[in-house]
Design an enzyme around this catalytic site. Structure first.
Site, mmCIF file in Angstrom:
data_model
loop_
_atom_site.group_PDB
_atom_site.id
_atom_site.type_symbol
_atom_site.label_atom_id
_atom_site.label_comp_id
_atom_site.label_asym_id
_atom_site.label_seq_id
_atom_site.Cartn_x
_atom_site.Cartn_y
_atom_site.Cartn_z
ATOM 1 N N ARG A 195 0.578 -0.917 0.201
ATOM 2 C CA ARG A 195 -0.190 -0.474 -0.160
ATOM 3 C C ARG A 195 0.523 1.051 0.240
ATOM 4 O O ARG A 195 2.122 1.295 0.723
ATOM 5 C CB ARG A 195 -0.748 -0.545 1.420
ATOM 6 C CG ARG A 195 -2.046 -0.861 1.655
ATOM 7 C CD ARG A 195 -2.821 -0.572 0.049
ATOM 8 N NE ARG A 195 -4.197 -1.321 0.366
ATOM 9 C CZ ARG A 195 -4.793 -2.557 -0.261
ATOM 10 N NH1 ARG A 195 -3.699 -3.003 -1.429
ATOM 11 N NH2 ARG A 195 -5.558 -3.522 -0.776
ATOM 12 N N GLU A 207 -3.934 7.511 -4.852
ATOM 13 C CA GLU A 207 -3.979 6.104 -5.877
ATOM 14 C C GLU A 207 -5.229 7.246 -6.962
ATOM 15 O O GLU A 207 -5.829 6.914 -6.643
ATOM 16 C CB GLU A 207 -3.623 5.194 -6.066
ATOM 17 C CG GLU A 207 -2.844 4.136 -5.364
ATOM 18 C CD GLU A 207 -3.268 2.706 -5.483
ATOM 19 O OE1 GLU A 207 -3.629 2.859 -5.777
ATOM 20 O OE2 GLU A 207 -2.273 2.195 -4.473
ATOM 21 N N HIS A 224 -1.638 0.529 -9.859
ATOM 22 C CA HIS A 224 -2.028 -0.563 -8.655
ATOM 23 C C HIS A 224 -2.645 -1.614 -9.674
ATOM 24 O O HIS A 224 -3.617 -2.182 -9.738
ATOM 25 C CB HIS A 224 -3.445 -0.168 -7.895
ATOM 26 C CG HIS A 224 -3.195 -1.459 -6.881
ATOM 27 N ND1 HIS A 224 -3.452 -0.628 -5.379
ATOM 28 C CD2 HIS A 224 -3.490 -2.485 -6.856
ATOM 29 C CE1 HIS A 224 -3.247 -1.721 -4.640
ATOM 30 N NE2 HIS A 224 -3.680 -2.678 -4.865
#
Length: 328
Positions: free
Chosen positions: A244, A273, A292
């Site tokens: 993360r 993000e 991601h």
């Protein structure tokens, strides 16, 4: 809306940026009557009583007290993926709702992403791709020299299922493997990947040529990698983050990359993000950032939905959830 005898499952939307994939809908409809958030909000009072489960796809819909109060018969929330840091686990549990994630489905694809980032950074693939498609195609060979992976040392922070699969892949690339974890792996598991346990994270950081972060985001791991940890790393080392974004202090990382404290970074996760378009990380040549990607393959995403359905059906049948997550 007629759901027959199928239990009602709430999803954010079908398709779109944050919706479940169209290819998953036929499978889901075999087991559930699907309701989108738009349909729910149009008739909260009636629909809310019928919803028994929620399937979160990329953290959506947002779970808060208001939503939980409007779903009196909710039994379970299934998350697509492993990380649960977007959920208030204690709040959900206070409503008597069970929670589950999908660890079996994500481990291989996430480990693949980690190794892909390691290799891409080591061999400077993004830089040389840009050179290869440039009009002049001019470069100095000394400027594109990469880092040899075979024989290099990889330090894995977090040796759960994903971390262990990273180790399996790294062994195939003839890397030396160190790892740091809350609990030490069994001796036979260490031997299978030739991994050496580092009780102290500092020891791993000082020795590794590549450091890969593979931990869950918790209050204890928030900014786990900060200025002090970066300064312990080799000036030639590469930091790879597939956990993360908030596990790494991004301001400290920018400074470390700009001043040569470490050599490079490869990030599949950031905070937030996506990053703002003027963020300094986006301007550095020694950084690779992916959006991601983690488990984003057609097979892995379908396996996630299968595992989520397995958990939901178990909860609705009063059976143990295969991947239940309890509030700490």
């Amino acid at each position: 809306m007629e759901g027959g005898k199928l239990p009602w499952l709430l999803v954010n939307e079908i398709g779109g940026i944050r919706g479940i994939l169209h290819s998953h809908v036929p499978f889901l409809k075999k087991h559930f009557h699907l309701i989108t958030m738009k349909e729910f909000l149009e008739d909260k009072k009636d629909v809310g009583k019928k919803v028994q489960a929620i399937y979160l796809w990329w953290h959506k819909p947002v779970i808060n007290k208001e939503l939980l109060q409007s779903l009196p018969n909710l039994k379970v929330i299934a998350n697509s993926g492993v990380g649960m840091d977007h959920l208030d686990l204690k709040l959900v549990a206070s409503f008597g709702v069970k929670m589950a994630n999908t660890p079996r489905a994500v481990s291989s694809s996430t480990a693949d992403t980690g190794m892909a980032l390691l290799l891409a950074s080591a061999r400077r693939l993004v830089e040389v791709h840009n050179i290869s498609i440039s009009p002049s195609m001019e470069y100095c060979e000394a400027d594109i020299l990469g880092v040899k992976v075979a024989g290099a040392t990889l330090g894995i922070i977090g040796m759960g299922s994903i971390g262990y699969k990273v180790a399996l892949r790294a062994k195939a690339f003839e890397m030396n493997i160190l790892y740091h974890n809350r609990t030490r792996r069994k001796a036979q598991e260490e031997q299978a990947v030739s991994a050496i346990y580092c009780k102290r994270i500092d020891s791993l950081l000082q020795q590794a040529d590549f450091v890969m972060v593979v931990v869950s985001l918790t209050p204890q791991t928030h900014k786990l990698i900060g200025k002090r940890e970066l300064e312990l790393m080799k000036p030639t080392a590469t930091l790879i983050n597939i956990s993360r974004g908030a596990v790494v202090d991004q301001e400290a990382l920018v400074a470390a990359l700009q001043t040569g404290v470490i050599g490079a970074a490869a990030l599949d996760v950031t905070s937030p993000e996506p990053l703002p378009r003027d963020h300094p990380l986006l301007k550095l040549k020694n950084v690779i950032i992916t959006p991601h990607l983690g488990i984003k393959t057609d097979k892995a995403s379908y396996m996630i939905t299968e595992e989520a359905v397995e958990n939901i059906l178990a909860a609705l049948s009063g059976l143990p959830l295969p991947s239940e997550v309890l509030p700490s």
